[in-house]
Each structure stands twice: as structure tokens, then as C-alpha cells.
Design a protein around this motif. Structure first.
Motif, PDB file in Angstrom:
ATOM      1  N   MET A 144       0.706  -1.184  -0.090  1.00 56.55           N
ATOM      2  CA  MET A 144       0.073   0.029  -0.012  1.00 56.55           C
ATOM      3  C   MET A 144       0.717   1.355   0.030  1.00 56.55           C
ATOM      4  O   MET A 144       1.884   1.260   0.681  1.00 56.55           O
ATOM      5  N   GLN A 145       0.404   2.066  -0.667  1.00 60.36           N
ATOM      6  CA  GLN A 145       1.225   3.351  -0.987  1.00 60.36           C
ATOM      7  C   GLN A 145       1.340   4.227   0.437  1.00 60.36           C
ATOM      8  O   GLN A 145       0.209   4.026   1.220  1.00 60.36           O
ATOM      9  N   ASP A 146       2.485   4.764   0.683  1.00 62.23           N
ATOM     10  CA  ASP A 146       2.796   5.498   2.054  1.00 62.23           C
ATOM     11  C   ASP A 146       1.939   6.824   2.061  1.00 62.23           C
ATOM     12  O   ASP A 146       1.604   7.298   1.166  1.00 62.23           O
ATOM     13  N   HIS A 147       1.229   6.904   3.316  1.00 59.60           N
ATOM     14  CA  HIS A 147       0.241   8.300   3.415  1.00 59.60           C
ATOM     15  C   HIS A 147       0.648   8.892   4.966  1.00 59.60           C
ATOM     16  O   HIS A 147       0.810   7.679   5.701  1.00 59.60           O
TER      17      HIS A 147
END
Length: 225
Positions: A1-4
Motif C-alpha cells: 500500500m502506498q505510504d500516506h
């Protein structure tokens, strides 16, 4: 999952099971007192209450958090008169046959007709617009997602907020509603009128159609698996 980026959930208040049951029960009892009213008092409602209810509506979830809505709160008697005139022009053609017999027959138990005096008489109208483009900042011009669903949820939040604040409401959706764009001075290329909410106090002689009090039983509207 993309870092946020994220922040801790530090404002959640956990309730006991008994407190939860009581709150849910109280909310159900209160919600059963919510009715669509077509006879309004002209008693003034403070602007602060309407603004707070709109702020509550704006806490609704939305696709990508783009918040694809704009609310126009209308107290001006001149603007309300313009809206009534335009809406009744449409409603006359609706009731003269544009709606079709099946639709008109469905409305008969509610006693509705082309006359909409509450559009002038009620202290507040709230025009809700959906937006095709936007984002989390007002200057953004990105594509909005799940617009209809997002604005529908926010509208539900608004109706409940007005009810819980002690006001009565009516939803009004004349077709087409493009006249609202012009009267409210909104962007016709990016925004579409979604709904008009009438809000205020009920008239002393306000009534509720018996037809509107008939609600389906739980097992007709829900399935528990």
C-alpha cells in the motif's frame, strides 16, 4: 500500500453497551418524530443554527475526501420569491401530465399539488449543489468521485442535523432544477442542483398525511446474516 500520512484516532469516545443501547433507542425515538412538513411558520430561525447544521453535513464521508458539494443558505425574501415562481412554473406542467398517471396517483395520498407557498413562507431554503470537479482544497480542479453517493450522504446528515436542532424540513426536487443554478449564481459548467431543503418551524395548523406515517417493518427493509 502506498505510504500516506496519518494521525492517531484520539477523539473516539467508547461507550458502555448500555450507553450504546440507550443512545440508539433515544435516536430512534427522536427520528420517528421527523416528518416532512408542507406548512411552515414564518418564525425566524437564527443564521447560526443553519450554518452549524451545514457544518455538520460537511462532516459526511465522500469519495477521496473531495467533498463535492456546495450549500447555498437562502433567507432573502426576494430570492425565495424567485425560487417559488420558477419552481411552480415547473410544477404546473408536472401536475398537468408531464409526470404520468402512475406517478401522480402515487402522490395523491400526500395531497401535493403545484402550489408551493412554503418556498416563500419558510425562513430558510438550502439549495444543495453537486460538483463534477474539485478536491480537498477550494482551488483544486480534479475529477470528483462517487459524487451522487457523497452528496446524498451529506444531504441525509443535513436533514438529521436540522431535525435534531429542533426544526422541521421538507425535501423538494423539481425537475429540471437548472433555475437554481442561475438564481443562486453558481457555476453551471461544474455544479448541478441536487436538492432543495426547506427548513423552519411548523405552522400552528401543520398536519402530517396518514400515508406518510406508514413505515415498513424491520424484516421488510433489512436482512441480518
Amino acid at each position: 500500500m502506498q505510504d500516506h500520512k496519518s494521525v492517531p484516532l484520539n477523539d473516539f469516545v467508547e461507550l458502555s453497551e448500555q450507553q450504546m443501547k440507550q443512545r440508539a433507542s433515544d435516536l430512534l425515538a427522536s427520528s420517528k418524530r421527523r416528518h416532512s412538513i408542507r406548512s411552515f411558520s414564518d418564525k425566524p430561525v437564527p443564521k447560526e443554527i443553519i450554518e452549524t447544521c451545514i457544518k455538520i453535513a460537511a462532516t459526511a464521508p465522500s469519495g477521496a475526501n473531495h467533498q463535492p458539494w456546495h450549500f447555498v443558505a437562502i433567507n432573502s425574501q426576494d430570492v425565495k420569491k424567485q425560487i417559488r415562481t420558477a419552481a411552480e412554473d415547473l410544477e404546473r406542467s408536472f401536475y398537468k401530465g408531464r409526470a404520468g398517471d402512475e406517478w401522480l396517483n402515487a402522490l395523491k395520498p400526500l395531497g401535493t399539488d403545484a402550489q408551493k407557498p412554503y418556498l416563500e413562507h419558510a425562513p430558510w431554503l438550502i439549495a444543495i449543489f453537486s460538483q463534477k470537479k474539485g478536491g480537498i482544497h477550494s482551488e483544486d480542479k480534479n475529477t470528483n468521485y462517487y459524487v451522487h453517493e457523497s452528496v446524498g450522504i451529506a444531504t441525509g446528515f443535513l436533514i438529521n442535523a436540522l431535525h435534531q436542532s429542533g426544526l422541521v424540513t421538507l425535501t423538494h426536487t423539481p425537475k429540471p432544477m437548472s433555475f437554481l443554478t442561475e438564481i443562486c449564481g453558481r457555476d453551471k459548467d461544474n455544479e448541478r442542483p441536487y436538492m432543495l431543503i426547506i427548513a423552519g418551524y411548523p405552522a400552528a395548523d401543520a398536519t402530517v398525511p396518514e400515508h406518510a406515517l406508514v413505515k415498513k417493518d424491520f424484516d421488510e427493509i433489512a436482512t441480518v446474516l
